[in-house]
Design a protein around this motif. Structure first.
Motif, PDB file in Angstrom:
ATOM      1  N   TRP B  66       0.816  -1.222   0.000  1.00  0.00           N
ATOM      2  CA  TRP B  66       0.000   0.000   0.000  1.00  0.00           C
ATOM      3  C   TRP B  66       0.845   1.266   0.000  1.00  0.00           C
ATOM      4  O   TRP B  66       0.370   2.331   0.374  1.00  0.00           O
ATOM      5  CB  TRP B  66      -0.952   0.010   1.200  1.00  0.00           C
ATOM      6  N   ARG B  69       2.887   4.821  -5.280  1.00  0.00           N
ATOM      7  CA  ARG B  69       3.506   4.270  -6.489  1.00  0.00           C
ATOM      8  C   ARG B  69       4.893   4.849  -6.746  1.00  0.00           C
ATOM      9  O   ARG B  69       5.806   4.165  -7.180  1.00  0.00           O
ATOM     10  CB  ARG B  69       2.597   4.523  -7.703  1.00  0.00           C
ATOM     11  N   GLU B  70       5.046   6.145  -6.447  1.00  0.00           N
ATOM     12  CA  GLU B  70       6.349   6.780  -6.684  1.00  0.00           C
ATOM     13  C   GLU B  70       7.438   6.172  -5.799  1.00  0.00           C
ATOM     14  O   GLU B  70       8.615   6.212  -6.125  1.00  0.00           O
ATOM     15  CB  GLU B  70       6.265   8.287  -6.425  1.00  0.00           C
ATOM     16  N   ARG B 212      -1.934  17.236  -6.490  1.00  0.00           N
ATOM     17  CA  ARG B 212      -2.196  15.804  -6.364  1.00  0.00           C
ATOM     18  C   ARG B 212      -3.659  15.596  -5.990  1.00  0.00           C
ATOM     19  O   ARG B 212      -4.248  16.432  -5.308  1.00  0.00           O
ATOM     20  CB  ARG B 212      -1.288  15.181  -5.286  1.00  0.00           C
ATOM     21  N   ASP B 225      -4.105   7.435  -4.541  1.00  0.00           N
ATOM     22  CA  ASP B 225      -2.943   7.094  -5.366  1.00  0.00           C
ATOM     23  C   ASP B 225      -3.248   5.989  -6.374  1.00  0.00           C
ATOM     24  O   ASP B 225      -2.521   5.813  -7.339  1.00  0.00           O
ATOM     25  CB  ASP B 225      -1.773   6.677  -4.464  1.00  0.00           C
ATOM     26  N   ASP B 226      -4.280   5.196  -6.130  1.00  0.00           N
ATOM     27  CA  ASP B 226      -4.640   4.190  -7.132  1.00  0.00           C
ATOM     28  C   ASP B 226      -6.122   3.835  -7.004  1.00  0.00           C
ATOM     29  O   ASP B 226      -6.835   4.358  -6.156  1.00  0.00           O
ATOM     30  CB  ASP B 226      -3.736   2.947  -7.060  1.00  0.00           C
ATOM     31  N   GLU B 227      -6.564   2.906  -7.874  1.00  0.00           N
ATOM     32  CA  GLU B 227      -7.999   2.623  -7.972  1.00  0.00           C
ATOM     33  C   GLU B 227      -8.534   1.813  -6.793  1.00  0.00           C
ATOM     34  O   GLU B 227      -9.725   1.612  -6.649  1.00  0.00           O
ATOM     35  CB  GLU B 227      -8.309   1.915  -9.297  1.00  0.00           C
ATOM     36  N   ARG B 228      -7.626   1.368  -5.874  1.00  0.00           N
ATOM     37  CA  ARG B 228      -8.117   0.598  -4.720  1.00  0.00           C
ATOM     38  C   ARG B 228      -8.758   1.487  -3.666  1.00  0.00           C
ATOM     39  O   ARG B 228      -9.362   1.005  -2.718  1.00  0.00           O
ATOM     40  CB  ARG B 228      -6.942  -0.164  -4.072  1.00  0.00           C
ATOM     41  N   TYR B 250      -0.079   4.810   1.674  1.00  0.00           N
ATOM     42  CA  TYR B 250      -0.690   6.066   1.245  1.00  0.00           C
ATOM     43  C   TYR B 250      -2.044   6.360   1.902  1.00  0.00           C
ATOM     44  O   TYR B 250      -2.328   7.502   2.236  1.00  0.00           O
ATOM     45  CB  TYR B 250      -0.729   6.168  -0.291  1.00  0.00           C
TER      46      TYR B 250
END
Lengths: 650, 301
Positions: B66, B69-70, B212, B225-228, B250
């Protein structure tokens, strides 16, 4: 920044000039911060002296406390605080929940703050006598000590203790902070009396100079700036100003002769061989002539290798990697030193020792001694004296208990490269580690080497132990029988010796009869004497194995530490521990010499198994279960192992 | 001639000394690498300490799956640059049970991080593990030793710590015991930033302000930060200029609104800020402020 909830002017933040500069000109701020020095200091005082409050104040004034922490502090102050509705700064620093419940600071805590001129690391240590070891720990890395005195109480026993310990650990910058001046009406007369009292005492223990400052940690007087309007009669610096200016002797250390204990040999490939370490004293440059101690070989510094480019010079305090001009032998534990003035080496010292463990010092027992990057086996002899840290009286002592400080001789199993602690903390300070529990049990400071050690040099013998063993056609070793009195050690050892002798081996059997009646006639059966008994037996077995013999010993040898000590004296694989395992009830039932009966009736004291412990071996090479094995069977098994393992197959 | 060492020089020398001591005395060390700024500094110091050799131990990332991504992107590149092995450990049990920060709260940290770390250390048999914790971060850490001794079950006993005098570290262990080593113990947040600037150390760009996508949850700005990321009905991420003072999982890491897009601006903002660095972290607030102390006793780093 004034906290949003601050209700009273007593907690207004003094703040340092730093804040404004950071806001207006960040580049100038960063440039100045880059040039800051570092000062480590220790605060000493007991719970009631307001030590935590002072530290909380220093952190608060230097903006090291933020709003979320302040909010937490406010709620904590209401719940646990001792200052009514005011903020209790002490709660900021009394971290662990165990000590918050008890309201005391148990362990050394390290705090950080900085001003325009310096970054500070504060070792916050508890003041009670039972925490002397914590104070010693904090003082060991400190450049200065702030000794707190409650203005209402003056110089107390604990003030003397703290001053003595700080001085002993080599701190030469002492600040006497007379705190809680607000509670004595900022009375100059009271301050003067305390200073006079302290001066008399300081002189006695060798503190040449100290700086006294009247403060109030709670109200902030003379902390960040001086004089406070409340103390117009005080003309000295504020506490912070003083700590910003105090000289920590960096340049003196850099001017001394070069010394670097080798930590690690860096050898990534055949083309590079560097010696990594932290410089303990002096300055080094490529081209300098150096000597490897203790071997004595000399060479020159070829390079000071560093990430991002070689260095042209390096000084005390820096971690470096040195490349030498010649391919000399040098490894961890050696010291690279200036060729013209190398450090001393010796194996016996007079040292001041602080005991850190619940388990008292066992004089004569072997401990690991770590000094710089050297780790060796050493024993502490019976203390010359211990110090009553409250009265400074010297007391006769047979051992050191937890928190005791005293002086004793230390004997090492090989030479140690050192400097007196007063000259160099890195090369003069050591710790003692228990070989079985691995606990750090003591700390020491070398005062001087004993002359008899310096003058006795190891004689390099032409005929060495291998030559002698070869002449006898055997591998020397020690068969160390251990077990309760009456377990059958001597019986079995005798039988083994006969078998080895019959096989043409050169042997010798040491037991209570031929040792206790001669060499160790002066020893009794206290724990200390038992340790010395085994130490001497160990030394004798070492000499006999040097002579090429197979030595059999039959001693109760109840303590694991001593058996391990002997093991460590011998080359790997030459010590064979044989545990003759007979239950106490069985040994007592046999009672061939009637000793158990005597011990049970109280006529014999310190008898192993009755009122003195026997520590069972954990990793014995052989265990003989005498309930299920006859002495003959046991002896046959042992002899077979020795002959089978060590006789070359023809 | 006298050469003046400033406070960063001294901190650097101390950290290098600590790392070398571990390599000289321990048989199987590892460096915990979390991809944050403290890890970046620690890794940089290791490269200096062992130069010209690469640091003689692997990096270990206890991955919760979790992270931002960066962070993953930087992690893989950095290890390669340093010439070190990178070990990645994910707790298989946590994965199978689908443990995540949204549904499982504190259990997420315990399973992925604390248990994951213990599993990894046991699996590889490491006897010493470097961590980037600093004493100024939190009250329990202020009292922890540089060489922090752990039982065979990785527990920390604050009342039974080894005295640590001078720069002498006792590294002796019984079988199964291990040491956590904190070379950055005496660094402050400001020291870290100044060192990053002075040495030009690469850090995750998340530390610098940029637009962001964030949503506000319980007063915390959380980046999507993501689709989750499960958005509540009607919840819409909005682009705001934010940066992070610490980096973790995140969904558990709060962003601060900021325009500080360069290191210099970040340091200035930090100097003038009024909240502490860990404030954005949900983890310390459990259990009446004693959260960290308790977690450490259970084996947390």
């Amino acid at each position: 920044m004034v906290p949003p909830h601050a209700s009273s002017d007593t907690i207004a933040r003094s703040g340092y000039a730093t804040d404004a500069l950071a806001a207006e000109d960040i580049d100038a701020y960063l440039a100045s911060h880059r040039e800051k020095g570092l000062l480590r200091f220790i605060t000493c005082g007991s719970v009631d002296d307001g030590k935590s409050t002072l530290i909380g104040r220093l952190l608060y004034d230097s903006r090291m406390i933020f709003e979320d922490q302040l909010a937490a502090l406010e709620s904590d102050s209401r719940r646990h605080g001792t200052q009514g509705t005011d903020l209790d700064f002490a709660l900021l620093v009394d971290g662990l929940s165990a000590e918050r419940e008890q309201g005391i600071t148990i362990d050394v805590a390290y705090r950080f703050f900085s001003t325009e001129k310096r970054k500070f690391i504060v070792a916050d240590t508890p003041g009670h006598e039972q925490y002397t070891r914590n104070m010693v720990t904090g003082a060991s890395t400190a450049d200065a000590a702030v000794i707190l005195v409650d203005a209402r109480k003056g110089v107390l026993t604990q003030t003397r203790r703290h001053s003595y310990v700080a001085h002993l650990l080599g701190i030469r910058n002492i600040v006497l902070a007379v705190n809680k001046m607000d509670l004595v009406g900022y009375d100059q007369a009271i301050f003067d009396v305390i200073c006079r009292d302290y001066a008399g005492f300081a002189d006695r223990i060798g503190i040449a100079a100290f700086t006294a400052i009247p403060i109030s940690g709670f109200r902030g007087d003379n902390i960040a700036s001086a004089p406070s309007p409340q103390t117009p009669w005080y003309s000295g610096p504020s506490l912070i100003t003083h700590l910003e200016q105090v000289d920590i002797g960096t340049s003196i250390l850099q001017d001394k002769s070069f010394r670097m204990p080798v930590q690690w040999v860096n050898r990534p490939d055949l083309d590079f061989r560097g010696f990594a370490g932290r410089i303990a004293a002096g300055t080094v440059r490529p081209g300098d002539e150096v000597r490897i101690v203790p071997s004595g070989r000399t060479t020159r510094i070829a390079r000071i290798a560093a990430f991002g480019g070689d260095l042209q010079a390096a000084v005390a305090g820096q971690s470096v990697t040195l490349v030498l001009a010649d391919d000399v032998d040098c490894s961890r534990g050696d010291v690279i030193a200036s060729a013209g003035d190398p450090p001393e080496s010796a194996d016996q010292f007079d040292a001041s020792i602080v005991w850190l463990s619940d388990e008292a010092l066992m004089p004569g027992r072997g401990y690991w001694l770590k000094l710089g990057t050297q780790t060796i086996t050493a024993s502490v002899q019976q203390p010359k004296y211990s110090i009553n840290v409250n009265t400074l009286d010297r007391l006769a002592a047979t051992t050191f208990e937890l928190n005791e400080i005293g002086v004793a001789e230390v004997q090492c199993d090989r030479v140690l490269t050192f400097a007196p602690y007063e000259e160099n903390r890195t090369l003069g300070g050591f710790i003692l580690i228990d070989k079985l529990t691995n606990a750090t049990v003591g700390a020491g400071m070398i005062n001087f080497a004993l002359r008899r050690a310096q003058n006795v040099h190891w004689q390099a013998l032409d005929i060495d132990r291998e030559t002698r063993a070869l002449a006898k056609g055997q591998k020397p070793q020690v068969l160390w029988f251990t077990g309760l009195s009456g377990s059958g050690k001597s019986t079995i050892a005798n039988l083994v010796e006969k078998k080895l002798h019959a096989a043409g081996k050169h042997t010798f059997l040491l037991d209570g009869d031929n040792i206790r009646h001669g060499l160790n006639r002066d020893l009794g059966f206290t724990d200390a004497d038992r340790i010395e008994n085994i130490r001497r037996v160990g030394e004798v077995t070492r000499l006999m194995t040097d002579a090429g013999l197979i030595v059999l010993t039959a001693f109760i040898s109840p303590f694991r530490a001593e058996r391990e000590l002997v093991r460590a004296m011998l080359p790997e694989g030459e010590f064979c521990e044989i545990f003759v395992d007979t239950p106490l009830e069985e040994a007592e039932r046999r009672d061939a010499k009637g000793l158990y009966a005597k011990a049970r009736s109280g006529k014999l004291k310190n008898f192993t198994g009755i009122d003195s412990p026997y520590e069972r071996p954990e990793n014995a090479e052989m265990v003989i279960d005498t309930m299920n094995t006859t002495p003959d069977e046991a002896a046959a098994a042992i002899a077979a192992r020795i002959l089978g393992v060590w006789v070359p197959q023809l | 001639m006298s050469l003046r060492l400033n406070h960063l020089d001294r901190l650097e020398a101390e950290s290098m000394h600590i790392m070398r001591e571990v390599v000289a005395e321990c048989s199987n060390p590892v460096m915990l690498y979390s991809v944050g700024k403290d890890s970046a500094v620690m890794l940089h110091l290791a490269r200096k300490a062992f130069y010209p050799a690469p640091p003689p131990f692997p990096l270990l990332h206890v991955d919760t799956t979790w992270k931002f991504r960066e962070m993953y992107a930087l992690r893989d590149r950095i290890a390669k640059d340093a010439g070190m092995d990178l070990l990645i450990w994910q707790n298989e049990e946590a994965r199978q049970r689908g443990i995540n920060p949204f549904d499982h709260g504190p259990m997420h940290t315990d399973m992925w991080k604390t248990q994951g770390l213990k599993q990894a250390l046991d699996h590889y048999g490491f006897d010493a593990a470097f961590g980037g914790a600093r004493r100024d971060e939190e009250k329990a850490r202020a009292k922890e030793r540089v060489f922090s001794f752990r039982t065979t079950r990785h527990g920390w006993d604050p009342k039974n710590q080894r005295p640590e005098l001078w720069n002498l570290y006792n590294t002796r262990l019984a079988k199964g015991e291990s040491i956590r080593v904190f070379p950055l113990s005496n660094w402050t947040e400001l020291d870290i930033w100044q060192y990053i600037m002075a040495e030009g150390i690469e850090i995750v760009p998340l530390y610098l302000a940029a637009p962001r996508p964030v949503v506000e949850r319980d007063g915390m700005l959380v980046m999507v930060d993501d689709e989750r990321f499960p958005l509540a009905p009607g919840e819409e991420p909005e682009m705001r200029s934010v940066r992070f003072r610490t980096l973790g999982c995140y969904p558990l890491t709060g962003a601060v609104e900021s325009e500080a897009a360069t290191l210099r601006d970040v340091v200035q903002e930090m100097l003038l800020t009024t909240t502490s660095e860990r404030q954005g972290r949900a983890i310390d607030r459990d259990d009446d402020g004693a959260g960290m102390e308790k977690k450490k006793q259970e084996g947390y780093f």
